[in-house]
Design an enzyme around this catalytic site. Structure first.
Site, short mmCIF file in Angstrom:
data_model
loop_
_atom_site.label_atom_id
_atom_site.label_comp_id
_atom_site.label_asym_id
_atom_site.label_seq_id
_atom_site.Cartn_x
_atom_site.Cartn_y
_atom_site.Cartn_z
N ASP A 4 10.55 -3.58 5.24
CA ASP A 4 9.36 -3.31 5.56
C ASP A 4 8.33 -4.01 4.98
O ASP A 4 8.16 -4.18 3.77
CB ASP A 4 9.28 -1.55 4.91
CG ASP A 4 7.64 -1.02 5.52
OD1 ASP A 4 6.81 -1.57 5.88
OD2 ASP A 4 7.92 0.11 5.16
N ASP A 62 5.66 -4.10 11.81
CA ASP A 62 5.79 -4.34 10.51
C ASP A 62 7.34 -3.83 9.63
O ASP A 62 7.29 -3.96 8.56
CB ASP A 62 4.70 -4.05 9.57
CG ASP A 62 4.64 -2.60 9.55
OD1 ASP A 62 5.46 -1.87 10.22
OD2 ASP A 62 3.49 -2.03 8.93
N GLU A 63 8.28 -3.51 10.56
CA GLU A 63 9.43 -3.11 9.90
C GLU A 63 10.37 -3.18 10.83
O GLU A 63 10.45 -3.16 12.07
CB GLU A 63 9.33 -1.57 9.39
CG GLU A 63 9.03 -0.56 10.44
CD GLU A 63 9.10 0.81 9.86
OE1 GLU A 63 8.56 1.80 10.72
OE2 GLU A 63 9.25 1.08 8.73
#
Lengths: 411, 88
Positions: free
Chosen positions: A17, A112-113
């Site tokens: 993350d 974003d992860e």
């Protein structure tokens, strides 16, 4: 599969993350922003909500969803930037490249992860200490994207516990949850810290006397299934909390939509419709990029005085051209209230755009199909928005492409 | 809240083309006004597509101001498209 006991296997799922992703990327790109409170909003107006805040901004009380005006009141020194999708997309692809070095089985959960499945990789990599691999990934991000970039890494026996581990020590943490520390770790968390437990599910759990993750863990499967969630979801939670995988699923695209917060209040209806038209063009483009056609159109409007208004329409035949989407959306919008502050449009009941069905309906549909394909080809060659309806001329200054949260289909 | 100035200035750039992660690295640039800027750090380089044309965007700083330079790979031109001074 064992529903009653904990998963005692080696934890082989890694969740990565990026910390305060967009704000961190901006601080990486623009050195003068480092150490300063930075917030990212989708538009440079005071009524827009903040989508990401740097850790410096969070320390001043700035939170996601806060209006820019409110945030500036709280922290006048806050630097607010408009989101820059190509920059974030680049970092997303860099992260994905790094993850792919370890397994072909990676899943990007959002911009974003992502998740690496080490259960399905080579023996050579499986033999490695995954904590060491986690630090290696952090180092790769640092060296290959920039020295400001960092990420949280969580390792667990399933996706849920890996994600939970990734959230334990922000920023830049690395944690492992397995059967040896599961109870101890859950004992430090609140129900709302668990992914998937928001106010509604928390209330359901509270009704049966479950107030902590440990009580949730100790609840039996029947109670969760028959009383709390009243569906298979209860059984899934029972397994998920024990480290068994229930989230390794992919979902077909079901809707394609866009929304827009109007830049001013009291905007004339004609201008609102132009912005709606722009959204329809964007939705049409996205839908066709997935090889889909739609059967339904849904529109909504939010108004401070009338609240949430929405209408939907189901067409007898699938459609996919921008004109067809806008024609239906505009017709539905006739009933929209006054004093609108936000609008949105979605296409639903998507099906594969196989030409067979359309060709049954003669030359007119074939012509629309060819024109739409030509427009898409021109826009692909010369850039989005090169060719669009005359009605939407000028709206691109306001209705810009934004980062799609929660979906990586268009990245 | 807005300390960025968006520009479209054609600039002359001295850049190094070498090895490593950033194969191309702008070192200094000269603006139409004649002002010269020495790049002290390359923050991030990322590509962006304008249709099928690729431009490389270099976010750089001279230690006091952040700048955005765009290199058009088809036309081989450099433009300064943004400057930002966050000390205001």
């Amino acid at each position: 599969m064992n529903n009653g006991s904990y998963n005692m296997g080696r934890p082989m799922i890694m969740h990565i993350d990026l910390n305060s992703c967009f704000a961190t990327v901006e601080q990486q790109a623009r050195p003068m922003l480092r150490g300063r409170p930075v917030a990212i909003a989708n538009r440079r107006t005071e009524h827009t909500s903040i989508v990401t805040a740097s850790y410096e901004a969070k320390a001043l009380g700035i939170s996601l969803g806060m209006k820019v005006r409110e945030a500036k009141r709280l922290a006048p020194e806050l630097v607010v930037l408009e989101s820059d999708p190509p920059k974030y997309r680049y970092v997303y692809h860099k992260l994905m490249d790094i993850m792919k070095r370890y397994s072909a089985h990676i899943t990007m959960k959002s911009i974003d992860e992502g998740v690496i499945d080490f259960y399905q990789t080579t023996g050579e990599i499986q033999e490695r200490d995954l904590v060491e691999v986690g630090y290696e990934i952090k180092d790769s991000l640092y060296r290959e994207v920039g020295k400001v970039m960092n990420c949280n890494v969580g390792i667990g026996p399933n996706r849920f516990l890996a994600k939970t581990a990734a959230g334990l020590h922000k920023p830049n943490g690395l944690d492992v949850i397995d059967h040896t520390n599961l109870r101890q770790t859950l004992g430090t968390l609140k129900l709302r810290d668990l992914t998937g437990i928001a106010s509604h599910n928390e209330a359901r759990l509270n009704k049966v006397g479950i107030y902590t993750p440990l009580q949730f863990l100790d609840a039996d499967a029947t109670t969760l299934q028959k009383i709390v969630f009243k569906s298979i979801v209860g059984q899934q939670w029972h397994r998920r909390l024990r480290g068994w995988e229930v989230d390794d699923t992919s979902h077909d695209v079901k809707t394609v939509g866009r929304q827009y917060v109007l830049e001013t209040r009291g905007m004339p209806r004609a201008q609102i419709l132009q912005r709606l038209h722009n959204l329809c063009e964007s939705v049409g483009h996205r839908m066709r990029s997935q090889g889909k056609a739609a059967r339904g159109v849904f529109v909504y409007a939010k108004s401070p005085t009338s609240g949430y208004w929405h209408r939907r329409h189901m067409a007898p035949l699938p459609f996919y051209s921008n004109q067809a989407i806008y024609a239906q959306a505009a017709l539905l919008f006739v009933e929209a209230p006054e004093d609108i502050k936000e609008i949105g449009v979605s296409c639903y009941q998507l099906e594969d755009d196989t030409d067979k069905q359309l060709s049954l309906f003669g030359d007119e549909l074939a012509r629309v199909q060819r024109v739409t394909a030509a427009i898409d080809a021109i826009n692909q060659r010369f850039g989005d928005g090169t060719l669009h309806s005359a009605d939407t001329l000028g709206t691109e200054r306001h209705v810009k492409q934004k980062i799609p949260f929660g979906s990586t289909r268009y990245l | 809240m807005n300390d960025e100035t968006f520009l479209n200035e054609r600039v002359q750039v001295v850049a190094s083309f070498g090895e490593g992660l950033n194969l191309c690295r702008p070192l200094a640039f000269k603006r139409p006004s004649g002002r010269e800027v020495t790049v002290s750090e390359l923050g991030l380089r990322h590509p962006a597509n304008k249709g099928v044309r690729t431009v490389h965007i270099f976010d750089v700083t001279d230690g006091g101001t952040d700048y955005r330079l765009e290199f058009d790979t088809e036309r081989l031109t450099w433009h300064l498209t943004m400057e930002a001074d966050h000390y205001e």
